[in-house]
Every structure is written in structure tokens, then in C-alpha cells.
Scaffold this motif. Structure first.
Motif, PDB file in Angstrom:
ATOM      1  N   VAL A   1      29.337 129.915  19.148  1.00  0.00           N
ATOM      2  CA  VAL A   1      30.280 128.996  18.514  1.00  0.00           C
ATOM      3  C   VAL A   1      31.327 129.773  17.726  1.00  0.00           C
ATOM      4  O   VAL A   1      32.522 129.451  17.757  1.00  0.00           O
ATOM      5  CB  VAL A   1      29.532 128.005  17.603  1.00  0.00           C
ATOM      6  N   GLY A   2      30.906 130.813  17.016  1.00  0.00           N
ATOM      7  CA  GLY A   2      31.856 131.611  16.244  1.00  0.00           C
ATOM      8  C   GLY A   2      32.898 132.280  17.121  1.00  0.00           C
ATOM      9  O   GLY A   2      34.093 132.284  16.798  1.00  0.00           O
ATOM     10  N   ILE A   3      32.456 132.838  18.251  1.00  0.00           N
ATOM     11  CA  ILE A   3      33.415 133.461  19.176  1.00  0.00           C
ATOM     12  C   ILE A   3      34.390 132.416  19.700  1.00  0.00           C
ATOM     13  O   ILE A   3      35.606 132.648  19.766  1.00  0.00           O
ATOM     14  CB  ILE A   3      32.671 134.120  20.351  1.00  0.00           C
ATOM     15  N   ALA A   4      33.854 131.247  20.074  1.00  0.00           N
ATOM     16  CA  ALA A   4      34.711 130.185  20.618  1.00  0.00           C
ATOM     17  C   ALA A   4      35.729 129.722  19.593  1.00  0.00           C
ATOM     18  O   ALA A   4      36.903 129.495  19.929  1.00  0.00           O
ATOM     19  CB  ALA A   4      33.839 129.012  21.074  1.00  0.00           C
ATOM     20  N   GLN A   5      35.322 129.597  18.339  1.00  0.00           N
ATOM     21  CA  GLN A   5      36.252 129.152  17.308  1.00  0.00           C
ATOM     22  C   GLN A   5      37.344 130.191  17.064  1.00  0.00           C
ATOM     23  O   GLN A   5      38.509 129.841  16.851  1.00  0.00           O
ATOM     24  CB  GLN A   5      35.484 128.861  16.024  1.00  0.00           C
ATOM     25  N   GLY A   6      36.978 131.471  17.115  1.00  0.00           N
ATOM     26  CA  GLY A   6      37.982 132.517  16.947  1.00  0.00           C
ATOM     27  C   GLY A   6      38.995 132.523  18.075  1.00  0.00           C
ATOM     28  O   GLY A   6      40.204 132.620  17.851  1.00  0.00           O
ATOM     29  N   LEU A   7      38.516 132.424  19.318  1.00  0.00           N
ATOM     30  CA  LEU A   7      39.437 132.389  20.458  1.00  0.00           C
ATOM     31  C   LEU A   7      40.277 131.115  20.452  1.00  0.00           C
ATOM     32  O   LEU A   7      41.457 131.142  20.826  1.00  0.00           O
ATOM     33  CB  LEU A   7      38.645 132.486  21.768  1.00  0.00           C
ATOM     34  N   CYS A   8      39.672 130.004  20.038  1.00  0.00           N
ATOM     35  CA  CYS A   8      40.426 128.751  19.951  1.00  0.00           C
ATOM     36  C   CYS A   8      41.586 128.896  18.970  1.00  0.00           C
ATOM     37  O   CYS A   8      42.691 128.411  19.227  1.00  0.00           O
ATOM     38  CB  CYS A   8      39.498 127.613  19.534  1.00  0.00           C
ATOM     39  N   TYR A   9      41.347 129.596  17.862  1.00  0.00           N
ATOM     40  CA  TYR A   9      42.417 129.831  16.882  1.00  0.00           C
ATOM     41  C   TYR A   9      43.541 130.658  17.510  1.00  0.00           C
ATOM     42  O   TYR A   9      44.728 130.342  17.347  1.00  0.00           O
ATOM     43  CB  TYR A   9      41.848 130.545  15.664  1.00  0.00           C
ATOM     44  N   LEU A  10      43.190 131.699  18.251  1.00  0.00           N
ATOM     45  CA  LEU A  10      44.207 132.554  18.857  1.00  0.00           C
ATOM     46  C   LEU A  10      44.998 131.814  19.931  1.00  0.00           C
ATOM     47  O   LEU A  10      46.212 131.955  20.034  1.00  0.00           O
ATOM     48  CB  LEU A  10      43.548 133.794  19.473  1.00  0.00           C
ATOM     49  N   HIS A  11      44.318 131.001  20.724  1.00  0.00           N
ATOM     50  CA  HIS A  11      44.975 130.317  21.836  1.00  0.00           C
ATOM     51  C   HIS A  11      45.802 129.121  21.403  1.00  0.00           C
ATOM     52  O   HIS A  11      46.828 128.823  22.014  1.00  0.00           O
ATOM     53  CB  HIS A  11      43.930 129.850  22.851  1.00  0.00           C
ATOM     54  N   HIS A  12      45.350 128.408  20.376  1.00  0.00           N
ATOM     55  CA  HIS A  12      45.956 127.114  20.072  1.00  0.00           C
ATOM     56  C   HIS A  12      46.633 127.026  18.712  1.00  0.00           C
ATOM     57  O   HIS A  12      47.467 126.153  18.507  1.00  0.00           O
ATOM     58  CB  HIS A  12      44.899 126.010  20.172  1.00  0.00           C
ATOM     59  N   ASP A  13      46.256 127.885  17.779  1.00  0.00           N
ATOM     60  CA  ASP A  13      46.788 127.757  16.429  1.00  0.00           C
ATOM     61  C   ASP A  13      47.735 128.876  16.039  1.00  0.00           C
ATOM     62  O   ASP A  13      48.289 128.864  14.943  1.00  0.00           O
ATOM     63  CB  ASP A  13      45.634 127.687  15.409  1.00  0.00           C
ATOM     64  N   CYS A  14      47.890 129.873  16.880  1.00  0.00           N
ATOM     65  CA  CYS A  14      48.850 130.943  16.621  1.00  0.00           C
ATOM     66  C   CYS A  14      50.132 130.661  17.408  1.00  0.00           C
ATOM     67  O   CYS A  14      50.078 130.186  18.537  1.00  0.00           O
ATOM     68  CB  CYS A  14      48.282 132.301  17.046  1.00  0.00           C
ATOM     69  N   PHE A  15      51.255 130.956  16.792  1.00  0.00           N
ATOM     70  CA  PHE A  15      52.538 130.799  17.487  1.00  0.00           C
ATOM     71  C   PHE A  15      53.365 132.068  17.294  1.00  0.00           C
ATOM     72  O   PHE A  15      53.635 132.465  16.166  1.00  0.00           O
ATOM     73  CB  PHE A  15      53.313 129.594  16.964  1.00  0.00           C
ATOM     74  N   PRO A  16      53.764 132.739  18.395  1.00  0.00           N
ATOM     75  CA  PRO A  16      53.404 132.418  19.766  1.00  0.00           C
ATOM     76  C   PRO A  16      51.900 132.605  20.015  1.00  0.00           C
ATOM     77  O   PRO A  16      51.204 133.229  19.224  1.00  0.00           O
ATOM     78  CB  PRO A  16      54.214 133.423  20.583  1.00  0.00           C
ATOM     79  N   GLN A  17      51.453 132.077  21.140  1.00  0.00           N
ATOM     80  CA  GLN A  17      50.046 132.139  21.508  1.00  0.00           C
ATOM     81  C   GLN A  17      49.586 133.591  21.636  1.00  0.00           C
ATOM     82  O   GLN A  17      50.338 134.471  22.026  1.00  0.00           O
ATOM     83  CB  GLN A  17      49.852 131.407  22.841  1.00  0.00           C
ATOM     84  N   VAL A  18      48.339 133.845  21.284  1.00  0.00           N
ATOM     85  CA  VAL A  18      47.766 135.186  21.371  1.00  0.00           C
ATOM     86  C   VAL A  18      46.671 135.195  22.422  1.00  0.00           C
ATOM     87  O   VAL A  18      45.762 134.368  22.384  1.00  0.00           O
ATOM     88  CB  VAL A  18      47.182 135.627  20.013  1.00  0.00           C
ATOM     89  N   VAL A  19      46.773 136.109  23.374  1.00  0.00           N
ATOM     90  CA  VAL A  19      45.717 136.328  24.360  1.00  0.00           C
ATOM     91  C   VAL A  19      45.079 137.673  24.063  1.00  0.00           C
ATOM     92  O   VAL A  19      45.775 138.681  23.947  1.00  0.00           O
ATOM     93  CB  VAL A  19      46.292 136.296  25.792  1.00  0.00           C
ATOM     94  N   HIS A  20      43.754 137.691  23.936  1.00  0.00           N
ATOM     95  CA  HIS A  20      43.066 138.917  23.539  1.00  0.00           C
ATOM     96  C   HIS A  20      43.138 139.980  24.618  1.00  0.00           C
ATOM     97  O   HIS A  20      43.397 141.146  24.364  1.00  0.00           O
ATOM     98  CB  HIS A  20      41.606 138.579  23.222  1.00  0.00           C
ATOM     99  N   ARG A  21      42.833 139.603  25.859  1.00  0.00           N
ATOM    100  CA  ARG A  21      42.901 140.451  27.039  1.00  0.00           C
ATOM    101  C   ARG A  21      41.711 141.384  27.221  1.00  0.00           C
ATOM    102  O   ARG A  21      41.602 142.056  28.237  1.00  0.00           O
ATOM    103  CB  ARG A  21      44.191 141.290  27.075  1.00  0.00           C
ATOM    104  N   ASP A  22      40.777 141.459  26.261  1.00  0.00           N
ATOM    105  CA  ASP A  22      39.602 142.325  26.441  1.00  0.00           C
ATOM    106  C   ASP A  22      38.409 141.749  25.686  1.00  0.00           C
ATOM    107  O   ASP A  22      37.761 142.444  24.907  1.00  0.00           O
ATOM    108  CB  ASP A  22      39.916 143.747  25.965  1.00  0.00           C
ATOM    109  N   VAL A  23      38.121 140.478  25.923  1.00  0.00           N
ATOM    110  CA  VAL A  23      36.962 139.850  25.303  1.00  0.00           C
ATOM    111  C   VAL A  23      35.693 140.407  25.956  1.00  0.00           C
ATOM    112  O   VAL A  23      35.540 140.331  27.181  1.00  0.00           O
ATOM    113  CB  VAL A  23      37.014 138.319  25.458  1.00  0.00           C
ATOM    114  N   LYS A  24      34.816 140.967  25.160  1.00  0.00           N
ATOM    115  CA  LYS A  24      33.543 141.485  25.655  1.00  0.00           C
ATOM    116  C   LYS A  24      32.595 141.614  24.471  1.00  0.00           C
ATOM    117  O   LYS A  24      33.007 141.570  23.305  1.00  0.00           O
ATOM    118  CB  LYS A  24      33.730 142.839  26.338  1.00  0.00           C
TER     119      LYS A  24
END
Length: 1011
Positions: free
Chosen positions: A821-844
Motif C-alpha cells: 500500500v505504501g509503494i502504491a500511494q507513493g507512485l500514485c502521488y508521482l503519477h497523479h499529484d505532481c505537475f508535470p507528471q513524474v514517471v519513476h522508470r526504475d521501480v524495483k
């Protein structure tokens, strides 16, 4: 059942009792069959405890129903937390069974094929919401003979795989068929069109491919059609228009393309049509206006173009019209405004123009209107809330003009009003403060004038007010501190004058953001602002404030940003601010301040730009010493404008020239007699001074960081640098990443920061989220760069899952679920709440760190990039085993690639295995291996990690729910992967019902915080 037994007991005669005893003896074989069935079931809560060998009359047992002849006709053992296997032999010995329900249990095994044999009286069969796996069993050689009476069949929400059996089409009386929520693949059988009596067909939520068979147009009695969330292609068959009895059709999220068939207009009985999130093209057929029973129409998130047909005015029953995120244009037909039952109109993010229909809201109980991000012009419809039902009015980013309708300020049902980024003029009508439900008011970026109505401060619910960048004048309302629930008050960029009202009794219990910059406010900054103990941001720059900085503001416990620049403030900087640990941005430039700059707290690493334009400030980070600055050098009471004085400018130029000369001398000296300063000389200059830039208050200096860069402190090496565990003199431990620097990064005699560094500085320096590793600051000497992060005591998720001897760290499923859940919430913040959108590109898992409470933090944005939609990149993204399959041939990176990688991490948490393992064999990676397990007859349960209790039926159930999410995230087609917002929602629905038993452990030696 009890009442039936009591009634029987009253009317039976002695002779009948003997007959009943004979019947009971005859029924003992069915009782024995049920006991055999029970033998294969785990019943931890004893729900079947009354199934006893001493009782030969099973009709009184839990879940058993009999007919008047004493034969078992129905078996309902649903929602009793049962697990195990179903005995097909036992079920064959219940020939009178007509209803069987094992809903909401945990049968993680194949459904017995013999279950469907020799049950001629069965008419209702429900095996929904279980965990049956494998291919769906056949019905024997003659399905019509095996199940001649079956009318209702539901296998909804299981784990079935393989194709849908064509044998369903040979069940002569079938009326209800629901196979949704499994993993059926392949094409939809064309033979389903032979089920002439079918009125319900549910195939949603599978992996079905191919086109929708046009033979389904022969289902003349069909009333409900569900095919959403599959991988279909092709267009909608025009033959669907023949289903004249159809009432509900859901084809959303399936990948359908092509135009909408005009034949759908023949569906006179249809009340719901969902076609959203497909790839439909072309114009909306005007024939859809013939669906006169239609209540809900959703065509959003497609590629539709052209105009909305005026024939939609015939849809008198329409309550929902959703067309957002298309390429529609032209004006909105006036007929839309005259629909008598319209509740919701969502048409945002199109290219509509012209005026909004003046009649909007006049004829219908309009509840939600969102036309944002279009090109509408003209006035706001005056009667949009005539029927007092409007709750959301969202009109931002258009070209609307004219005044705000006065009737809007009397709309008692309003929850939020968003009118920003238009050309609205006039004043703010009085009355908004008396609306009992209003929580949000956004009028920024318009041409509003006049004063702020005083009644606005009487609201009991308003929590967000933004009036910024208008032409509002006058004074702030004297009663502004009465807004007890207000969280943000923004009025920057106006013509406000006067003072900030001072109220020693001000409550302002919720206020977090106060922004009044770019106005003409004057007087003193009131010390009573310190009563607002939840303030995080205070922005008062570019006003005319005088007097001293109130030291009381340093008592606001969570204050992060204080900007008082470009005013006429005098006196000293209160030393109390150096004790405010949360302060991250402090700007008092261009005032009349004097005296020493504090030495402690965030002032140690503050930028000198925060103090420019105050020539009588000295000490601290400033180059001016306080020695020799007496009273005669203090600023006069007349104040000073915020412009550079000529002598100051001359001094600055001279100093800059001197630095250039000194630098050039160093280069020449290093050149050993050379005539110029070459690039090689610059690369050899390791003695350049280090500069520490902080994004929050730090308790250490650059020298403290450099002293900790020793080989024994190395905890990891990654693709972008070496990571050190650095203990500061204060005892604080931080992680320091020394970036790999190429000689090619130095060009034209100047240092060029690496690309990953630039991205991390721009992004991580401003990102604030509990599930993202925080960048505290960075050190640079123009050649080397050190990134300073908060240290994660429990290392990486990869280490916790896979390192030897670490099994105790993530010893239960609840802990792993919370990490997911914590990982999902962090990625959700980057994808939907940052402007411009942030893509991590190396989630592991190696880039997921665990803090002292085992909460997940996303780390290493060295390969992150700000992107616009559909931007392509050429650099390699991701790590082997986590890379989305489409990347190999498209080299295209977007948020869907992150979601795939997140799905791989979920599978790691579920199975305890790495993304690549030798045991996977030909499956090659964990995704294909798990899919193979799902398809196999042995089941997926063996793949779940036994270390977290996967052998327990309850935990299996919880883990399998998350497994479904992981399989969705790792779908081969990017279009089929859910958004991170959807993932967060789905994980919330899969929440375990127990608390974690894992205790927080001390960090392991050598654990890497930023591998």
C-alpha cells in the motif's frame, strides 16, 4: 425451515410418523453423502457442527433445504469461511439437488467435473466468489441431458482460466449466465448466440480477446449485457441493435475501436449504455437520440470527434451524460439544457466552444456540472441552480465572461464552486458565506473587482478560498479569523490595502496556508498569526509591511515556509527562528533589516539570496562581518526601496571580476606554465570549495559530510553512484550518494551536472510525501556532486525479502500488505499529484526502502523524468525482470511501465521469490511463472510464500485478492493495466482483517538505504 418443521410436527399423525421414519431411513444415503462432502472441508468456526452421524434426517442441518418428499433440493454453505475441496462423488449422490451455493468461501481447487453429472432437477447453480482454478469443467457428453433444468448459473469472481466452454450453448433452459471476474481467455464463443432464452450475459473482468461475435445479435430475450474490462478488439457489431429488450449494456474498458453503430438507436428499452475508456472514433450518431428509455450514457475517454447531436434532446429520461476526454467540438446543443431529468453533465477536456445553454438547470434538477478545460465563452447560465440541487459547479479553464450570477450565492446545495482561469468580471456576490454546505471556492485568475464580501467569513464549512490574481481591492474582512474550518486562504496578486486584522483571540484552528503576496497591504504583521498553530505556509512578500518581524511566529510548530521579502520591515531577525526545526524556506530579502543573521538551525545552510537587499544584515551565511557595524550604519526610519544602489552594483561587479581572475590564476597555476586554462586543468581541480544547498533545516555542514565519505561507510553501489552511511557530529545518520561523474560532463571550461542529478534536484527537492525518500540537500564543488537523503534504517525491500537470515523481518502478510500500500500511494502521488507528471522508470524492490516502522519509501529517481503524455525516450529504462514487455519494441516509457514494475514487486511480496529465478525454467520471469501456476491444475496456492502463513485459508484468501491486482498490473497490454489511483482503491478493498505481528527490528549491518 424451523417454521415448516413446527407446522409438520403439529399435523402429522401416528401413521404418518411411521412413514416419516421410513423416509428418514431412505434419506440416510443423502445424509451420508453430505457427511462425505463435509469430510473434505475445513470448518474452523464450526458452522457445520450440526451435521452429525447420529442424525439421519439432514433436512434440519445448516444450509440444507428439502422438498415435501424429504429430498435435498438446495445446499447453501456460502460465506462460512470454509476451505478445502468439494467431493464430486458425494454430490452425485444428491439427485434431487436443485440449488447449490458455496459463495464466499476458499475452495482453492478445481471445480469437480462430475459435479455437473446426474442432477436432472438442478435449476440454480451458484459457485460465485470462491477461488476455483483451472479450466472450467465440461458438462459430459450431453450437457442438455446432464442439466436439463438449469436456468441460472453464476461463477462470478473465481480464478478460472482457459476458454469459455462452448457447451454452455447446449443448455436449453439457461436464462442467466455470469462468468465475470475470472481469468477466462480466448474468444467469446459464437455459439452463445444459440441461447435463445438468455436474458443475462456477464463476461466482464476477464482476459477475453478477439471481436464481439455478431451472433450475439440473435439473443432476442437478452436484457443485461456485461463485457467490460477485457482485451477485446474490433468494433461494436451493428447486430447488437437487434436486442430490442436490452436494458443495460456495459462495454467499457475493452479496447473497442471504430465508430459507434447508429443501429444502437433501435434499443428503445435500453436505460444504461457504458462505452467509456475505449478507442472509439468518428462522430456520435444522431440515431442514439432514439434510445428514449436511456437514463445513463457514458462515452468518455475515447477519440470521438465532431458535435453533440441535437437529437439528444429526445432523451427525456437521461440523468447522466458523460462525454469528457474526447475530441468533441462545436457548441453544446440548447436541447441539452432542456432535458427535464438531467442530474450530471460531464464534458470536460474537449474543444467545445460557443455559449453554454442558457437553460441549463432551469428544467432539470442539475446536481453536477463540469465543463472545464474547453473554449466556452459568454456568461454563466443564470438558472444553473434554479431547483436548488446543484452541488458541484466546475467551469474552470474556459473563456467565460460576465458577472457571477447572484442566484449562485443563494444555492443552498452547493459543495464546491470552481470558476478559475476565465474572464469573469464584476464583484463577488454577497451570500456565499451563508451557504451551509459550501467547502471550496475558487475564483482565481479572473477579472473580479470590488471588495471581499464580509459574509464569506461567516461560513462554517469553507476550507479552501482562492481569490488570487484578480483586481479585488479594499481591505481584508475584519472577521476573517472566524472561519474556523478554513485550511487555505489565498488572495495574492490583487489590490488589497490596509492591514491584516489582528485578533488576540483568533482561533483559526485549521489554517495551513496564508498567501497574501503581491498586494499593497501595510502596517505591522500581527503577532496573533501565531495563534494559527497549524500554519505551514505564510507568504506576505511584495507588500508594504513595516515594523519588526514578530518573534511569536517562531512558535508555530509546523511552519515550513515564511516569505516576507520585498517589504519595509526593520529591526533584527528574531533569533527564535533558529529553534524552529520545521522551517525550510525563510526569505526576508529586500527589507530594511539589520543586525546579525542567526547562526543555528536552517540558517546554517540557508541561501544568501534569502537576505539580499538588506545591507545592514551581517554574519551567518553572509560574507559581511558584524564587526565595525555601529549604530551610525543602521538604516534610517525613512526606509529603503527594494532597488540596488549604484555603489552596491559596482561592488558586485568588481567582486565577480575578482573571482574570475582568481579562478583563472588557479587554472594557469595548475597548467604548469601553460598559456591557457584547459578542460583537463579544470578536471584536476579537486580543491574547489564545497557548497551545501539544503532543502530543509540541517544540523551539519559540508565538511561533516566529506569527513564521512570513507570506504568503511559504503553500503551500496548503484547505477548512478556510491552510497555511504554517514553519521553526523550531532548523532544524526544520513545517506549520501556520490554520483558517478564522467569527464564528458565538463564542457567549455564549466561543470555540467549529470542529467540524473538535475532531475533529482528539481523533483526530490520539492516532493513531500510519507512514502517517498526525502532529499535533504546536496553538496557540490562544481566537479563532484553528493546527494543527501534521509537514512532508512531497515534497508531495501529486496534485502528484507531475499537476503539470507532476514526472514524474520517480513514475517507476516499484514506487514507485506502495508508495504504494498505504501509503494502504491507513493507512485500514485508521482503519477497523479505532481505537475508535470513524474514517471519513476526504475521501480524495483531494491529501490523500495523501509524505515524504522517498516513503512515503504520509494527511492532513487536517478532515471526519473518529467514527461508529457505519450513522450518517447531513447535511454534505457528499468531493470531486468521489472521492465514492461512493450518497452522492448517501443522504447516508450509512461506511467503504465511503472505500473507493470509495481506489479512485479507485488508478486515478490506474494511469493517471496525474485523476478528472475532458475526454478522458473521456460517461464523466464516471475510474471509468466505465476500465470502458468494460475493456468495449471495444481493451483496458485503453492506459489504463495509459506513464510507469511499462506497455508492458512484466511491468509490465502487475502493474498489471492492482492494477486489479482498484481496480475492486472502486469497485463501484457498497457491499456489493460489500471491507474495507480485504481490500484490504491483496489488494495484498500483487499485490506486484511488482522493487525501486523511483525515487530520493528534494528537495522542490519551493511544494509543499504539507497542501493
Amino acid at each position: 425451515m424451523d417454521e415448516w418443521l413446527k407446522l409438520t410436527a403439529l399435523v402429522v399423525t401416528t401413521a404418518a410418523m411411521f412413514m416419516a421414519c421410513g423416509a428418514a431411513e431412505a434419506l440416510s444415503s443423502e445424509g451420508a453423502a453430505l457427511l462425505e462432502l463435509k469430510a473434505g472441508i475445513s470448518d474452523p468456526f464450526g458452522h457445520l457442527s450440526d451435521w452429525l452421524t447420529s442424525d439421519s434426517f439432514p433436512c434440519t442441518w445448516t444450509g440444507v433445504t428439502c422438498n415435501t418428499s424429504g429430498s435435498v433440493t438446495a445446499l447453501d454453505i456460502s460465506q462460512r469461511n470454509l476451505s478445502g475441496t468439494l467431493s464430486d462423488a458425494a454430490l452425485r449422490r444428491l439427485p434431487g439437488l436443485s440449488y447449490f451455493n458455496v459463495c464466499c468461501n476458499s475452495f482453492a481447487s478445481p471445480l469437480p467435473s462430475a459435479f455437473f453429472v446426474s442432477m436432472p432437477a438442478l435449476n440454480v447453480l451458484d459457485v460465485s466468489r470462491n477461488y476455483f482454478i483451472g479450466n472450467f469443467p465440461d458438462f459430459g457428453t450431453d450437457p442438455a441431458a446432464a442439466l436439463p433444468s438449469l436456468t441460472f448459473f453464476s461463477a462470478f469472481s473465481n480464478n478460472f482460466t482457459g476458454p469459455i466452454p462452448a457447451a454452455f450453448s447446449r443448455l436449453p433452459k439457461l436464462q442467466h449466465l455470469d462468468l465475470g471476474g475470472s481469468f477466462f481467455d480466448g474468444n467469446i464463443p459464437r455459439s452463445l448466440g444459440d441461447l435463445s432464452g438468455l436474458n443475462y450475459l456477464g463476461l466482464s473482468g476477464n482476459l477475453l480477446t478477439g471481436a464481439i461475435p455478431h451472433e450475439l445479435g440473435s439473443l432476442g430475450q437478452l436484457r443485461y449485457l456485461f463485457m467490460a474490462y477485457n482485451r477485446l478488439n474490433g468494433s461494436i457489431p451493428p447486430e447488437i441493435g437487434k436486442l430490442v429488450h436490452l436494458e443495460y449494456m456495459d462495454l467499457c474498458c475493452t479496447g473497442l475501436s471504430g465508430p459507434i453503430p447508429p443501429e444502437l438507436g433501435q434499443l428503445k428499452s435500453l436505460n444504461t449504455l457504458f462505452l467509456y475508456k475505449n478507442e472509439l472514433t468518428g462522430q456520435i450518431p444522431p440515431q442514439l437520440g432514439g434510445m428514449t428509455s436511456l437514463m445513463s450514457l457514458d462515452l468518455s475517454v475515447n477519440n470521438l470527434s465532431g458535435r453533440v447531436p441535437p437529437e439528444f434532446g429526445h432523451l427525456k429520461n437521461l440523468t447522466l451524460l458523460s462525454l469528457f476526454y474526447n475530441n468533441l467540438n462545436g457548441s453544446l446543443p440548447t436541447e441539452i439544457g432542456e432535458l427535464p431529468n438531467l442530474l450530471t453533465l460531464l464534458i470536460w477536456n474537449n474543444s467545445f466552444s460557443g455559449k453554454l445553454p442558457e437553460s441549463l438547470g432551469r428544467s432539470s434538477p442539475l446536481q453536477w456540472l463540469d465543463v472545464s478545460s474547453n473554449f466556452f465563452e459568454g456568461p454563466i447560465p443564470p438558472d444553473v441552480c434554479l431547483q436548488s440541487n446543484l452541488s458541484k459547479l466546475i467551469l474552470f479553464s474556459n473563456r467565460l465572461s460576465g458577472p457571477i450570477p447572484t442566484k449562485l450565492a443563494t444555492c443552498q446545495s452547493l459543495l464546491r464552486v470552481r470558476l478559475q482561469d476565465n474572464q469573469i468580471t464584476g464583484t463577488i456576490p454577497a451570500g456565499f458565506g451563508y451557504l451551509p454546505k459550501l467547502t471550496r471556492l475558487e475564483f482565481q485568475m479572473n477579472k473580479l473587482s470590488g471588495q471581499i464580501p464580509t459574509d464569506i467569513c461567516n461560513s462554517s464549512k469553507l476550507n479552501y478560498i482562492d481569490l488570487s490574481f484578480n483586481k479585488i481591492d479594499g481591505e481584508l474582512p475584519a472577521n476573517m479569523w472566524q472561519l474556523l474550518n478554513l485550511q487555505s486562504f489565498l488572495a495574492s496578486g490583487n489590490n488589497l490595502t490596509g492591514i491584516i486584522p489582528s485578533d488576540p483571540e483568533a482561533a483559526c484552528e485549521s489554517l495551513a496556508v496564508l498567501s497574501l503576496s503581491l498586494n499593497s497591504l501595510s502596517g505591522r504583521i500581527p503577532a496573533s498569526l501565531s495563534n494559527c498553530q497549524k500554519l505551514i505556509t505564510i507568504q506576505l512578500q511584495q507588500n508594504r509591511f513595516t515594523g519588526s518581524i514578530p518573534p511569536e511566529l517562531a512558535s508555530v510548530p509546523n511552519l515550513e515556509v515564511l516569505d516576507l521579502s520585498q517589504n519595509y520591515l526593520s529591526g533584527q531577525i528574531p533569533p527564535q527562528f533558529q529553534n524552529l526545526t520545521t522551517l525550510e524556506a525563510f526569505n526576508v530579502s529586500y527589507n530594511n533589516l539589520s543586525g546579525p543573521v542567526p547562526l543555528e538551525g536552517m540558517f546554517k545552510t540557508a541561501s544568501t539570496s534569502s537576505f539580499l537587499g538588506n545591507p545592514y544584515l551581517c554574519g551567518g551565511v553572509l560574507p559581511r562581518s558584524c564587526i565595525g557595524l555601529g549604530d551610525e550604519n543602521q538604516p534610517s526610519d525613512k526606509g529603503r526601496r527594494r532597488n540596488f544602489e549604484p555603489m552596491w552594483l559596482i561592488g558586485l561587479v568588481f567582486g565577480f571580476s575578482l573571482i574570475i581572475l582568481i579562478t583563472g590564476g588557479q587554472c594557469l597555476f595548475k597548467q604548469y606554465g601553460g598559456r591557457f586554462c584547459s578542460k583537463d586543468a579544470l578536471e584536476d581541480m579537486d580543491e574547489w570549495p564545497w557548497r551545501l544547498t539544503a532543502f530543509q533545516r540541517l544540523s551539519f555542514t559540508s565538511n561533516d559530510i566529506l569527513d564521512a565519505l570513507k570506504d568503511e561507510n559504503i553500503v551500496g553501489r548503484g547505477a548512478t553512484g556510491i552510497v555511504y552511511r554517514a553519521r553526523m557530529p550531532s548523532g544524526e545518520v544520513v545517506a549520501v550518494k556520490k554520483l558517478w561523474m564522467s569527464h564528458k560532463s565538463l564542457k567549455n571550461g564549466k561543470s555540467k551536472e549529470p542529467r540524473g542529478f538535475q532531475i533529482e534536484i528539481d523533483l526530490l527537492g520539492s516532493i513531500r510525501h510519507r512514502n517517498i525518500v526525502r532529499l535533504l540537500g546536496y553538496c557540490s564543488n562544481n566537479i563532484n556532486t553528493l546527494l543527501i537523503y534521509e537514512y532508512m534504517t531497515n534497508g531495501s525491500l529486496d534485502d528484507a525479502l531475499h537476503a539470507k537470515g532476514n526472514n524474520y523481518i517480513l514475517a507476516d502478510w499484514v506487514t507485506r500488505y502495508n508495504i504494498a500500500v505504501g509503494i502504491a500511494q507513493g507512485l500514485c502521488y508521482l503519477h497523479h499529484d505532481c505537475f508535470p507528471q513524474v514517471v519513476h522508470r526504475d521501480v524495483k524492490s531494491n529501490n523500495i526502502l523501509l524505515d524504522c516502522k517498516l513503512d515503504a519509501r520509494i527511492a532513487d529517481f536517478g532515471v526519473a523524468k518529467l514527461i508529457e503524455r505519450n513522450e518517447s525516450m531513447s535511454m534505457i529504462a528499468g531493470s531486468y525482470g521489472y521492465i514492461a514487455p512493450e518497452y522492448a519494441y517501443t522504447l516508450k516509457v509512461d506511467e503504465k511501465t511503472d505500473i507493470y514494475s509495481f506489479g512485479v514487486v507485488l508478486l515478490e511480496l506474494l511469493t517471496g521469490r525474485r523476478p528472475i529465478e532458475p526454478e522458473f525454467g521456460d517461464a523466464a520471469n516471475i510474471v509468466e511463472w505465476v500465470r502458468g501456476k494460475v493456468r495449471s491444475k495444481t493451483g496458485i496456492v503453492d506459489a504463495l510464500d509459506a513464510n507469511v502463513g499462506a497455508t492458512c485459508a484466511t491468509i490465502q484468501e487475502e493474498m489471492l485478492l492482492v494477486l489479482r491486482i498484481a496480475l492486472l498490473c502486469t497485463s501484457r497490454c498497457p491499456h489493460d493495466r489500471p491507474s495507480m489511483r485504481d490500484v490504491v482503491t483496489m488494495l484498500a478493498e483487499a485490506k486484511p482483517r488482522r493487525k501486523s505481528i511483525t515487530t520493528t527490528k534494528e537495522p542490519r549491518n551493511g544494509s543499504g538505504p539507497l542501493e
